[in-house]
Design an enzyme around this catalytic site. Structure first.
Site, PDB file in Angstrom:
ATOM      1  CG  HIS A   8      42.436  12.619  21.498  1.00  0.00           C
ATOM      2  ND1 HIS A   8      42.893  12.103  22.534  1.00  0.00           N
ATOM      3  CD2 HIS A   8      41.508  13.414  21.538  1.00  0.00           C
ATOM      4  CE1 HIS A   8      42.099  12.558  23.393  1.00  0.00           C
ATOM      5  NE2 HIS A   8      41.144  13.158  22.726  1.00  0.00           N
ATOM      6  NE  ARG A  18       3.630  -6.226   6.527  1.00  0.00           N
ATOM      7  CZ  ARG A  18       3.684  -5.240   7.700  1.00  0.00           C
ATOM      8  NH1 ARG A  18       2.655  -4.715   8.467  1.00  0.00           N
ATOM      9  NH2 ARG A  18       4.897  -4.812   8.026  1.00  0.00           N
ATOM     10  NE  ARG A  40       4.469  -1.360  16.483  1.00  0.00           N
ATOM     11  CZ  ARG A  40       4.533  -1.944  15.297  1.00  0.00           C
ATOM     12  NH1 ARG A  40       3.996  -1.286  14.349  1.00  0.00           N
ATOM     13  NH2 ARG A  40       5.521  -2.752  15.006  1.00  0.00           N
ATOM     14  CG  ASN A  64       4.581  -1.070   6.370  1.00  0.00           C
ATOM     15  OD1 ASN A  64       4.537  -0.031   5.395  1.00  0.00           O
ATOM     16  ND2 ASN A  64       5.389  -1.147   7.402  1.00  0.00           N
ATOM     17  CG  ASP A  65      -0.198  -4.361   9.086  1.00  0.00           C
ATOM     18  OD1 ASP A  65      -0.050  -5.287   8.552  1.00  0.00           O
ATOM     19  OD2 ASP A  65       0.370  -4.062  10.406  1.00  0.00           O
ATOM     20  CB  CYS A  95       5.183   5.012  11.513  1.00  0.00           C
ATOM     21  SG  CYS A  95       3.829   4.128  12.132  1.00  0.00           S
ATOM     22  CD  GLU A 138      -0.981  -1.279  12.323  1.00  0.00           C
ATOM     23  OE1 GLU A 138       0.018  -1.686  11.623  1.00  0.00           O
ATOM     24  OE2 GLU A 138      -1.038  -1.423  13.716  1.00  0.00           O
ATOM     25  NE  ARG A 187       8.227  -1.899  12.602  1.00  0.00           N
ATOM     26  CZ  ARG A 187       8.363  -1.053  11.479  1.00  0.00           C
ATOM     27  NH1 ARG A 187       9.423  -0.439  11.322  1.00  0.00           N
ATOM     28  NH2 ARG A 187       7.623  -1.007  10.467  1.00  0.00           N
TER      29      ARG A 187
HETATM   30  C1  PEP Z   1       2.640  -0.492   9.282  1.00  0.00           C
HETATM   31  O1  PEP Z   1       1.682  -1.585   9.677  1.00  0.00           O
HETATM   32  O2  PEP Z   1       2.702   0.192   8.439  1.00  0.00           O
HETATM   33  C2  PEP Z   1       3.614  -0.426  10.636  1.00  0.00           C
HETATM   34  C3  PEP Z   1       4.262   0.578  10.711  1.00  0.00           C
HETATM   35  O3  PEP Z   1       3.727  -1.463  11.370  1.00  0.00           O
HETATM   36  P1  PEP Z   1       4.516  -2.778  11.157  1.00  0.00           P
HETATM   37  O4  PEP Z   1       5.381  -2.716   9.692  1.00  0.00           O
HETATM   38  O5  PEP Z   1       5.505  -2.945  12.039  1.00  0.00           O
HETATM   39  O6  PEP Z   1       3.513  -3.556  11.043  1.00  0.00           O
HETATM   40 MG    MG Z   2       1.455  -2.820  11.198  1.00  0.00          MG
END
Ligand code: PEP
Ligand code: MG
Length: 550
Positions: free
Chosen positions: A188, A464, A331, A453-454, A501, A430, A295
């Protein structure tokens, strides 16, 4: 600089001087007594005084640390009323003709040993409590009213062990951190330290001698380390960390439980991105509206062979139950390209980023896909799960996915397995292809989540993974921002929601733009939830001009 490691009880950085907390352990001088009856009376008087004192402490703790933390002081009162405890003391007095204080000390040691040897961590931690209440009674019996000397300067408190009552008696404003040689992270005292928001570490093998008193130290509560006599460069580094942390904590206190709403009333959902169930604590801690991107491929990476339906079901179920009705977007498997694992035996490709990855693998190897879908549907019965499909480029892919999901659901129906019939199914946008046909895709799914990102790598033709291309990479490239706007507009025309995302969602310099163009949700790393909430709540979109030529 010397450093000593222990176990982290509560994170945070503290910088200041050490103060050794000395407890006056009472030496019991009188052992033999002549009149057992009067010793039992003395014991009961002392016990009642101790209970009164604990009541006062309970009220103090209630104000300073809240109900949950104060409750331990009520438990202490109950311990002093416990029949096993009181009859042990009274029995020793009568049978052995000893003083009340001696009988309490023997009972203390007996109960201490008993709790300490228990397997259950919670019960083990009660050993410190029984010791604490007994010593309170002994102090009263010995007329010892001394309190540990207080310092007027906020200090790092180092003690052999700290009892809950000692912890609450300390003036919170004068404690920078707690460091104890003994003690448990479930005690505690630990709970009190956490509730008071004070960095704390335990099980630190630090010498408790006078020479350490008053020396300068840094406590790193995150990693459970205390640094004694740090040099000025290290202190400056830790000060920077501390400032960041204080800012975060301020946000936490002010923003927890509040809406993500702009000054002109625009709402945005803030979700968390996670990779496994260990991340769930930070989702709750940072007050996310849910999980916007789980993920799931990380479940596959953590194993040496394909995770079974049962293993996956347990993971998704835990996430759904922990989030207790808040949204959990999982996902489906997104491997390939930079995300590889040996047992999949993926063939080497000339151009893996454009090769067999993500949904393409699932549509090629449908058994793997179906196992995951079964686990997800089953888990949907335990919370608010949504399924999201990655790397979509065409309406045909969605039609194929739907055919497979229908088959899986039919199988579950035939087996009488329960699953939610309101589960939402969406896709990641994406690829530029998906963005450009988002008007068509919106008619097929329940939601969009933009994977910037993609999307950025494919829009700008910048790998990337390849750092040589960094200088050609523009995270705010108009092509990407225009695609985001196009996707949001097409989603809204078809009355579905569109969030982001990818990493761009956490870019605070774009939050105003995202609000202005009507992005419905951002899913980011948990630590970014509150800074984003802060930004949103300070924005007035009616007074903003669009920064970009969208
Ligand atoms: C993206 O591509 O923006 C994404 C969220 O997925 P990951 O980065 O896992 O490819
Ligand atoms: Mg992606």
């Amino acid at each position: 600089m010397d450093n000593y490691s222990g176990k982290s009880v509560f994170g945070g950085i503290a910088i200041g001087k050490i103060r050794i907390f000395q407890k006056g352990r009472q030496e019991i001088k009188n052992i033999k007594a002549d009149n057992p009856k009067s010793e039992i009376e003395r014991f009961n008087d002392a016990r009642n005084k101790a209970i009164e004192g604990l009541q006062e402490l309970y009220e103090k703790a209630l104000k300073e640390a809240g109900e949950q933390s104060a409750a331990i002081l009520q438990i202490h009162q109950l311990m002093l009323n416990d029949i096993d405890y009181t009859s042990s003391v009274e029995g020793i007095i009568t049978k052995q003709n000893v003083t009340a204080e001696f009988a309490v000390a023997v009972t203390r040691d007996y109960f201490y040993e008993m709790f300490s040897s228990m397997e259950d961590e919670y019960m083990k931690a009660r050993a410190a409590d029984v010791k604490d209440v007994s010593e309170r009674v002994i102090r009263i019996l010995c007329n010892d009213h001394s309190k540990p000397a207080d310092s007027k300067v906020p200090s790092i408190i180092i003690a052999d062990d700290l009892a809950p009552s000692e912890t609450v008696q300390l003036d919170k404003d004068l404690v920078l951190a707690f460091v104890t040689v003994h003690g448990s992270v479930n005690s505690h005292t630990a709970i009190l330290a956490k509730t008071m928001g004070i960095p704390a570490i335990t099980n630190v093998d630090i010498p408790l001698n006078r020479s350490i008193n008053g020396r300068m130290a840094v406590v790193d509560g995150y990693n459970g380390i205390i640094y004694v006599d740090p040099d000025s460069k290290f202190v400056r580094e830790m000060q920077t960390l501390q400032e960041k942390e204080l800012y975060k904590r301020k946000l936490l206190l002010e923003l927890k439980g509040k809406d993500n709403v702009t000054l002109d009333g625009k709402k945005m959902m803030l979700y968390a991105n996670i990779g496994n169930t260990k991340d769930l604590a930070s989702v709750t801690e940072n007050d996310a509206n849910g999980i916007g991107l789980f993920r799931s491929e990380f479940i596959y990476f953590e194993k040496n062979s394909l995770p079974t339906e049962e293993e996956q079901f347990e993971i998704y179920k835990t996430a759904a139950e922990t989030l207790a009705g808040k949204r959990v977007v999982v996902r489906t498997l997104d491997i390939g390209a930079d995300k590889q694992t040996d047992y999949f035996n993926l063939e080497t490709e000339e151009n893996p980023a454009m090769g067999l990855r993500a949904i393409r693998i699932c549509l090629t190897n449908q058994e793997i896909f179906k196992t995951q879908l079964r686990a997800l549907y089953r888990a949907s019965d335990f919370g608010n799960i949504s399924i999201m499909y990655p790397f979509i480029t065409s309406v045909e892919e969605i039609k194929e996915i739907k055919k497979i999901t229908e088959e899986v659901k039919k199988e579950l129906d035939a087996q009488g397995v329960d699953y939610s019939h309101n589960i939402e199914e969406g896709i990641m946008i994406e690829t530029p292809a998906a963005a450009l046909i988002s008007d068509k895709l919106a008619k097929e799914v329940d939601f969009f989540s933009i994977g910037t990102n993609d999307l950025s790598q494919y829009a700008m033709a910048i790998d990337r993974q390849n750092s040589k291309t960094d200088r050609f990479y523009d995270p705010h490239h108009l092509a990407v921002l225009r695609m985001i706007k196009m996707v949001v507009d097409n989603a809204h025309k078809n009355r579905i929601k569109a969030g982001i995302c990818g990493e761009l969602g956490a870019d605070l310099s774009l939050t105003e733009t995202f609000l202005k163009i009507g992005v419905d949700a951002l899913s980011v790393s948990p630590a970014m939830i509150l800074p984003l909430r802060d930004k949103i709540r300070k924005t007035d979109t009616s007074k903003l001009d669009l920064q970009y030529d969208l």
